[in-house]
Design an enzyme around this catalytic site. Structure first.
Site, PDB file in Angstrom:
ATOM      1  N   ALA A   1      58.895 -12.291  53.679  1.00 12.12           N
ATOM      2  CA  ALA A   1      58.693 -11.145  52.776  1.00 12.12           C
ATOM      3  C   ALA A   1      58.991  -9.842  53.519  1.00 12.12           C
ATOM      4  N   SER A   2      58.574  -9.777  54.783  1.00 10.18           N
ATOM      5  CA  SER A   2      58.820  -8.538  55.537  1.00 10.18           C
ATOM      6  C   SER A   2      60.311  -8.375  55.839  1.00 10.18           C
ATOM      7  N   LYS A   3      61.003  -9.473  56.091  1.00 10.40           N
ATOM      8  CA  LYS A   3      62.447  -9.377  56.356  1.00 10.40           C
ATOM      9  C   LYS A   3      63.198  -9.010  55.068  1.00 10.40           C
TER      10      LYS A   3
ATOM     11  N   TYR B   1      56.298 -13.507  56.842  1.00  9.77           N
ATOM     12  CA  TYR B   1      57.472 -13.183  57.684  1.00  9.77           C
ATOM     13  C   TYR B   1      58.685 -12.910  56.811  1.00  9.77           C
TER      14      TYR B   1
ATOM     15  N   THR C   1      67.652 -12.980  57.841  1.00 12.14           N
ATOM     16  CA  THR C   1      67.465 -14.432  57.910  1.00 12.14           C
ATOM     17  C   THR C   1      67.691 -15.074  56.542  1.00 12.14           C
ATOM     18  N   ASP C   2      68.108 -16.331  56.561  1.00  8.57           N
ATOM     19  CA  ASP C   2      68.247 -17.062  55.287  1.00  8.57           C
ATOM     20  C   ASP C   2      66.897 -17.202  54.580  1.00  8.57           C
ATOM     21  N   GLU C   3      65.803 -17.060  55.351  1.00 10.27           N
ATOM     22  CA  GLU C   3      64.478 -17.304  54.766  1.00 10.27           C
ATOM     23  C   GLU C   3      64.125 -16.297  53.668  1.00 10.27           C
TER      24      GLU C   3
ATOM     25  N   TYR D   1      54.658 -30.950  61.199  1.00  2.31           N
ATOM     26  CA  TYR D   1      53.928 -30.527  60.005  1.00  2.31           C
ATOM     27  C   TYR D   1      54.258 -31.427  58.808  1.00  2.31           C
TER      28      TYR D   1
ATOM     29  N   ASP E   1      50.089 -29.760  57.034  1.00  2.00           N
ATOM     30  CA  ASP E   1      51.290 -28.978  56.718  1.00  2.00           C
ATOM     31  C   ASP E   1      51.021 -27.472  56.814  1.00  2.00           C
TER      32      ASP E   1
ATOM     33  N   PRO F   1      53.514 -31.850  67.578  1.00  2.00           N
ATOM     34  CA  PRO F   1      52.916 -31.668  66.251  1.00  2.00           C
ATOM     35  C   PRO F   1      53.966 -31.458  65.151  1.00  2.00           C
TER      36      PRO F   1
ATOM     37  N   LEU G   1      60.132 -24.567  66.684  1.00  2.00           N
ATOM     38  CA  LEU G   1      60.181 -26.033  66.703  1.00  2.00           C
ATOM     39  C   LEU G   1      60.879 -26.621  67.936  1.00  2.00           C
TER      40      LEU G   1
ATOM     41  N   HIS H   1      54.956 -24.028  52.989  1.00  2.00           N
ATOM     42  CA  HIS H   1      56.066 -24.486  53.841  1.00  2.00           C
ATOM     43  C   HIS H   1      57.368 -24.642  53.050  1.00  2.00           C
TER      44      HIS H   1
ATOM     45  N   THR I   1      56.978  -7.258  73.501  1.00  2.00           N
ATOM     46  CA  THR I   1      55.801  -7.946  72.949  1.00  2.00           C
ATOM     47  C   THR I   1      55.712  -9.298  73.645  1.00  2.00           C
TER      48      THR I   1
HETATM   49  P1  NAD Z   1      62.095 -13.111  69.201  1.00  2.00           P
HETATM   50  O1  NAD Z   1      60.710 -13.156  68.656  1.00  2.00           O
HETATM   51  O2  NAD Z   1      62.499 -14.077  70.250  1.00  2.00           O
HETATM   52  O3  NAD Z   1      62.390 -11.660  69.807  1.00  2.00           O
HETATM   53  C1  NAD Z   1      62.008 -10.480  69.169  1.00  2.00           C
HETATM   54  C2  NAD Z   1      62.188  -9.333  70.162  1.00  2.00           C
HETATM   55  O4  NAD Z   1      61.849  -8.114  69.486  1.00  2.00           O
HETATM   56  C3  NAD Z   1      61.290  -9.432  71.392  1.00  2.00           C
HETATM   57  O5  NAD Z   1      62.018  -9.134  72.567  1.00  2.00           O
HETATM   58  C4  NAD Z   1      60.224  -8.367  71.151  1.00  2.00           C
HETATM   59  O6  NAD Z   1      59.692  -7.810  72.343  1.00  2.00           O
HETATM   60  C5  NAD Z   1      60.995  -7.344  70.326  1.00  2.00           C
HETATM   61  N1  NAD Z   1      60.121  -6.534  69.476  1.00  2.00           N
HETATM   62  C6  NAD Z   1      59.141  -6.969  68.635  1.00  2.00           C
HETATM   63  N2  NAD Z   1      58.539  -5.923  68.049  1.00  2.00           N
HETATM   64  C7  NAD Z   1      59.166  -4.802  68.503  1.00  2.00           C
HETATM   65  C8  NAD Z   1      59.023  -3.413  68.236  1.00  2.00           C
HETATM   66  N3  NAD Z   1      58.087  -2.967  67.407  1.00  2.00           N
HETATM   67  N4  NAD Z   1      59.860  -2.561  68.852  1.00  2.00           N
HETATM   68  C9  NAD Z   1      60.813  -2.997  69.721  1.00  2.00           C
HETATM   69  N5  NAD Z   1      60.988  -4.298  70.012  1.00  2.00           N
HETATM   70  C10 NAD Z   1      60.173  -5.187  69.410  1.00  2.00           C
HETATM   71  O7  NAD Z   1      63.026 -13.197  67.924  1.00  2.00           O
HETATM   72  P2  NAD Z   1      64.458 -13.889  67.763  1.00  2.00           P
HETATM   73  O8  NAD Z   1      64.275 -15.290  67.417  1.00  2.00           O
HETATM   74  O9  NAD Z   1      65.306 -13.509  68.898  1.00  2.00           O
HETATM   75  O10 NAD Z   1      64.966 -13.141  66.446  1.00  2.00           O
HETATM   76  C11 NAD Z   1      65.718 -11.939  66.532  1.00  2.00           C
HETATM   77  C12 NAD Z   1      66.051 -11.462  65.130  1.00  2.00           C
HETATM   78  O11 NAD Z   1      66.810 -12.456  64.461  1.00  2.00           O
HETATM   79  C13 NAD Z   1      64.829 -11.202  64.262  1.00  2.00           C
HETATM   80  O12 NAD Z   1      65.095 -10.043  63.504  1.00  2.00           O
HETATM   81  C14 NAD Z   1      64.751 -12.418  63.372  1.00  2.00           C
HETATM   82  O13 NAD Z   1      64.156 -12.097  62.132  1.00  2.00           O
HETATM   83  C15 NAD Z   1      66.205 -12.774  63.222  1.00  2.00           C
HETATM   84  N6  NAD Z   1      66.499 -14.189  62.967  1.00  2.00           N
HETATM   85  C16 NAD Z   1      65.970 -15.150  63.777  1.00  2.00           C
HETATM   86  C17 NAD Z   1      66.301 -16.476  63.562  1.00  2.00           C
HETATM   87  C18 NAD Z   1      65.771 -17.578  64.462  1.00  2.00           C
HETATM   88  O14 NAD Z   1      66.040 -18.761  64.209  1.00  2.00           O
HETATM   89  N7  NAD Z   1      65.063 -17.280  65.533  1.00  2.00           N
HETATM   90  C19 NAD Z   1      67.154 -16.820  62.506  1.00  2.00           C
HETATM   91  C20 NAD Z   1      67.691 -15.803  61.698  1.00  2.00           C
HETATM   92  C21 NAD Z   1      67.358 -14.481  61.951  1.00  2.00           C
HETATM   93  P1  TYD Z   2      60.115 -22.851  63.092  1.00  2.00           P
HETATM   94  O1  TYD Z   2      60.834 -23.141  64.367  1.00  2.00           O
HETATM   95  O2  TYD Z   2      58.791 -22.193  63.145  1.00  2.00           O
HETATM   96  O3  TYD Z   2      61.140 -22.018  62.191  1.00  2.00           O
HETATM   97  P2  TYD Z   2      61.044 -21.598  60.613  1.00  2.00           P
HETATM   98  O4  TYD Z   2      59.675 -21.863  60.117  1.00  2.00           O
HETATM   99  O5  TYD Z   2      61.329 -20.142  60.677  1.00  2.00           O
HETATM  100  O6  TYD Z   2      62.087 -22.415  59.936  1.00  2.00           O
HETATM  101  O7  TYD Z   2      59.958 -24.216  62.298  1.00  2.00           O
HETATM  102  C1  TYD Z   2      61.067 -25.010  61.968  1.00  2.00           C
HETATM  103  C2  TYD Z   2      60.570 -26.191  61.161  1.00  2.00           C
HETATM  104  O8  TYD Z   2      59.731 -27.012  61.991  1.00  2.00           O
HETATM  105  C3  TYD Z   2      59.696 -25.789  59.985  1.00  2.00           C
HETATM  106  O9  TYD Z   2      59.964 -26.678  58.909  1.00  2.00           O
HETATM  107  C4  TYD Z   2      58.273 -25.995  60.486  1.00  2.00           C
HETATM  108  C5  TYD Z   2      58.412 -27.139  61.443  1.00  2.00           C
HETATM  109  N1  TYD Z   2      57.458 -27.157  62.578  1.00  2.00           N
HETATM  110  C6  TYD Z   2      56.699 -28.294  62.844  1.00  2.00           C
HETATM  111  O10 TYD Z   2      56.804 -29.321  62.149  1.00  2.00           O
HETATM  112  N2  TYD Z   2      55.836 -28.259  63.888  1.00  2.00           N
HETATM  113  C7  TYD Z   2      55.687 -27.167  64.679  1.00  2.00           C
HETATM  114  O11 TYD Z   2      54.839 -27.188  65.622  1.00  2.00           O
HETATM  115  C8  TYD Z   2      56.494 -26.007  64.411  1.00  2.00           C
HETATM  116  C9  TYD Z   2      56.370 -24.774  65.250  1.00  2.00           C
HETATM  117  C10 TYD Z   2      57.373 -26.051  63.350  1.00  2.00           C
END
Ligand code: NAD
Ligand code: TYD
Length: 339
Positions: free
Chosen positions: A153-155, A151, A124-126, A208, A273, A206, A191, A277, A37
């Site tokens: 809710a889906s996780k 997001y 995720t912790d979310e 929030y 915001d 930016p 962020l 949030h 994607t």
């Molecule tokens: P990301 O958005 O960087 O990567 C997601 C990957 O999944 C991409 O390579 C995308 O091509 C692939 N993908 C999306 N839809 C797909 C599908 N239908 N079939 C196959 N592949 C698909 O995400 P990330 O930040 O690397 O997060 C990875 C996982 O870790 C996620 O499940 C996320 O919920 C979880 N997570 C992320 C964080 C964070 O801070 N980023 C924290 C805790 C948990």
């Molecule tokens: P983000 O990286 O989107 O992670 P998550 O929402 O999953 O925690 O955002 C981290 C924090 O930063 C969140 O409190 C929202 C804030 N934020 C901004 O203030 N400005 C921005 O442009 C973005 C993307 C996030």
């Protein structure tokens, strides 16, 4: 050779995980199944040992495609694939339900059909919602699920299906719940990479709301190691919280980035915001430390510097993204508020 099936391995955390596993093992072979994607990037897979890493472009919602690629003797499935950005889920939630919920269920069905030994769900912790600001409350594995964004809710829904597969069919499952990751190769909608890339281009940053929302940050390689140990040492049916005890207010993070890049704080722009949030995330990770024999090893100062250095040294990676469909997304998200 031990065969593992990694979904979402072209994204930020999945690719960090693959780099780490290939570097630290000799007998593991990885099938990396990713739909590519907007967030998946083949550039993230450069320099991998091609003899032990096979990339397959495919959608986790496509059962036939998953069954075709999943080996019969699969040791473990690691499900990183997801739609992962909260702001995008606010604009449009259905892709999140499709990939994060339906996709996870399809993988669980395939895991059972092929007798995969263990299923590791990267959550995720979310899913646990938001904590009060000035409180010593923390998320534990027993905290109730109270997701606030489409997001999360889906996780959370995905976690329920993983639990159901364990309870109903006896599938060997483990769930990890990590806090906010940062590090190399993170898509610049989140962020930290957004702020680094805007600061490098002298564009407004930016922030929030009042900028005082708190996130619990962890260096991506520490998370990747926790996922591996959850597979190795985790107990079937258990949940493991992953965090580095590193709570930071957003504004503090943004100022640290500007200071490290020697850019003025006047680039900060407070914007409207995010709806719903979450105020604060904070993770109690002692069960994971104790039971998985895991500890974070990279400090915030070191991790942030390494991350900034990576973005500085890989400006082509960033610019390739910023030139594409990203422009349209950015304009829609921030155009009006940054005028
Ligand atoms: P990301 O958005 O960087 O990567 C997601 C990957 O999944 C991409 O390579 C995308 O091509 C692939 N993908 C999306 N839809 C797909 C599908 N239908 N079939 C196959 N592949 C698909 O995400 P990330 O930040 O690397 O997060 C990875 C996982 O870790 C996620 O499940 C996320 O919920 C979880 N997570 C992320 C964080 C964070 O801070 N980023 C924290 C805790 C948990
Ligand atoms: P983000 O990286 O989107 O992670 P998550 O929402 O999953 O925690 O955002 C981290 C924090 O930063 C969140 O409190 C929202 C804030 N934020 C901004 O203030 N400005 C921005 O442009 C973005 C993307 C996030």
């Amino acid at each position: 050779m031990t065969k593992i099936f990694v979904t979402g391995g072209a994204g930020f955390i999945g690719s960090a995980f693959i780099h780490q596993v290939l570097a630290e093992t000799e007998d593991v072979e990885i099938i990396n199944f990713d739909a590519l994607t907007y967030a998946g990037n083949p550039e993230n897979l450069k320099y991998l040992d091609a003899t032990r890493h096979r990339f397959v472009k495919g959608d986790i919602c496509d059962k036939e495609a998953v069954l075709q690629s999943l080996p019969d003797d699969c040791e473990a499935i690691f499900n990183f694939a997801a739609e992962s950005h909260v702001d995008r889920s606010i604009s449009s939630a259905s892709e999140f339900v499709t990939t994060n919920v339906l996709g996870t269920q399809v993988l669980l069905d395939c895991a059972r059909a092929k007798n995969a030994r263990r299923f590791v769900q990267i959550s995720t912790d979310e899913v646990m919602g938001s904590l009060p600001e000035s409180d010593d409350a923390f998320f534990t594995e027993d905290s109730p699920l109270r997701p606030n964004s489409p997001y999360s809710a889906s996780k959370a829904a995905a976690e329920h299906f993983v639990r159901a597969a364990r309870e109903t069919f006896g599938l060997d499952t483990v769930i990890t719940r990590c806090g906010n990751n940062y590090g190399a190769r993170q898509f610049p909608e989140k962020l930290i990479p957004l702020m680094i890339s805007n600061a490098m281009h002298d564009e407004p940053l930016p922030v929030y709301g009042d900028g005082k929302n708190v996130r619990d940050w962890i260096y991506v390689e520490d998370h990747a190691r926790a996922v591996w140990l959850a597979y190795k040492n985790g107990k079937a049916g258990e949940i493991y919280n992953v965090g580095a005890r590193n709570e930071r207010k957003n504004i503090e993070v943004v100022k640290a980035i500007l200071d490290a890049l020697n850019k003025p704080h006047s680039l900060i722009k407070y914007v409207t915001d995010r709806p719903g949030h979450d105020r604060r995330y904070a993770i109690e990770a002692s069960k994971t430390e104790r039971e998985l024999n895991w500890n974070p090893s990279v400090s915030w100062e070191e991790g942030l510097q390494k991350t900034i250095d990576w973005y500085r040294e890989n400006q082509d990676w960033v610019n390739n993204i910023r030139n594409g469909a990203y422009r349209e997304y950015y304009q829609k998200m921030y155009g009006a508020s940054l005028k």
